[in-house]
Design a protein around this motif. Structure first.
Motif, PDB file in Angstrom:
ATOM      1  N   LEU A 121       2.510  -6.959   6.101  1.00 50.20           N
ATOM      2  CA  LEU A 121       2.298  -5.952   5.084  1.00 50.20           C
ATOM      3  C   LEU A 121       3.442  -4.950   5.131  1.00 50.20           C
ATOM      4  O   LEU A 121       3.822  -4.487   6.215  1.00 50.20           O
ATOM      5  CB  LEU A 121       0.958  -5.245   5.279  1.00 50.20           C
ATOM      6  N   LEU A 122       4.011  -4.625   3.977  1.00 58.53           N
ATOM      7  CA  LEU A 122       5.180  -3.757   3.911  1.00 58.53           C
ATOM      8  C   LEU A 122       4.845  -2.314   3.577  1.00 58.53           C
ATOM      9  O   LEU A 122       5.564  -1.401   3.974  1.00 58.53           O
ATOM     10  CB  LEU A 122       6.178  -4.276   2.864  1.00 58.53           C
ATOM     11  N   THR A 123       3.784  -2.092   2.812  1.00 60.46           N
ATOM     12  CA  THR A 123       3.473  -0.749   2.345  1.00 60.46           C
ATOM     13  C   THR A 123       2.023  -0.405   2.626  1.00 60.46           C
ATOM     14  O   THR A 123       1.218  -1.265   2.953  1.00 60.46           O
ATOM     15  CB  THR A 123       3.729  -0.614   0.829  1.00 60.46           C
ATOM     16  N   GLY A 124       1.707   0.870   2.473  1.00 63.97           N
ATOM     17  CA  GLY A 124       0.336   1.339   2.643  1.00 63.97           C
ATOM     18  C   GLY A 124       0.000   1.653   4.086  1.00 63.97           C
ATOM     19  O   GLY A 124       0.838   1.570   4.982  1.00 63.97           O
ATOM     20  N   PRO A 125      -1.244   2.011   4.338  1.00 63.05           N
ATOM     21  CA  PRO A 125      -1.642   2.411   5.686  1.00 63.05           C
ATOM     22  C   PRO A 125      -1.599   1.275   6.703  1.00 63.05           C
ATOM     23  O   PRO A 125      -1.601   1.516   7.900  1.00 63.05           O
ATOM     24  CB  PRO A 125      -3.074   2.929   5.506  1.00 63.05           C
ATOM     25  N   PHE A 126      -1.549   0.021   6.225  1.00 64.24           N
ATOM     26  CA  PHE A 126      -1.498  -1.123   7.139  1.00 64.24           C
ATOM     27  C   PHE A 126      -0.098  -1.713   7.244  1.00 64.24           C
ATOM     28  O   PHE A 126       0.070  -2.875   7.604  1.00 64.24           O
ATOM     29  CB  PHE A 126      -2.498  -2.197   6.698  1.00 64.24           C
ATOM     30  N   ALA A 127       0.926  -0.918   6.929  1.00 63.63           N
ATOM     31  CA  ALA A 127       2.310  -1.388   7.015  1.00 63.63           C
ATOM     32  C   ALA A 127       2.582  -1.914   8.417  1.00 63.63           C
ATOM     33  O   ALA A 127       2.119  -1.344   9.413  1.00 63.63           O
ATOM     34  CB  ALA A 127       3.274  -0.259   6.674  1.00 63.63           C
TER      35      ALA A 127
END
Length: 166
Positions: A121-127
């Motif tokens: 995952l590249l973006t968001g809170p789970f990057a």
């Protein structure tokens, strides 16, 4: 000899300065970028970062261009060479990278995702979390399975938020 693409090493955090100075000297530059989420004290922020940190591609004809000037350009550490002369990169490599980027050089999302692929995952809170593609629906939303606190969680994401894990 015709124009070819070459690899150069940048000074730390100097890619904008290098592009500006090389372009002013007449060299064509290519720096693929990707959007990533960084954690800050105030929360999360999406920022553009180079796909290959510390490196950039430059195009010129080594027979006619003043390529030795590249090593003394502000923002550039050195032109990568193995025999004292710059080594050209395969045209197919750069063409493939350019095909994956938009006009601004930003990496487009992968379209070849399949069920079972491991993605990051590249973006968001789970990057930076790793997940497994569960399915892709008709609206191009990607459903992934992620292990969190001993349980498997199913999330729906845009393809541009994922990178195929090597």
């Amino acid at each position: 000899m015709s124009q070819s693409w070459f690899l150069l090493q940048l000074k730390p955090n100097a890619h904008r300065k290098a592009i500006s100075n090389l372009s002013r000297q007449g060299f064509e530059c290519f720096l693929p970028m990707q959007e990533v989420t960084t954690r800050r004290a105030s929360g999360f922020a999406n920022v553009q970062k180079p796909l290959f940190p510390g490196y950039m591609f430059v195009r010129f004809d080594p027979a006619t261009a003043p390529w030795r000037k590249i090593n003394s350009t502000y923002g550039v550490a050195k032109l990568i060479s193995f025999t004292g002369t710059p080594t050209p990169l395969p045209d197919a490599l750069i063409a493939g990278l350019m095909a994956r980027c938009d006009e601004a050089g930003k990496l487009r999302p992968m379209s070849e995702l399949q069920s079972g692929d491991e993605v990051e995952l590249l973006t968001g809170p789970f990057a930076d979390f790793v997940a497994t593609v569960d399915s892709i629906d008709a609206n191009r939303r990607v459903w992934v399975l992620m292990e969190m606190m001993g349980q498997t969680t199913r999330l729906s994401l845009d393809p541009d938020q994922l990178r195929l894990r090597a």
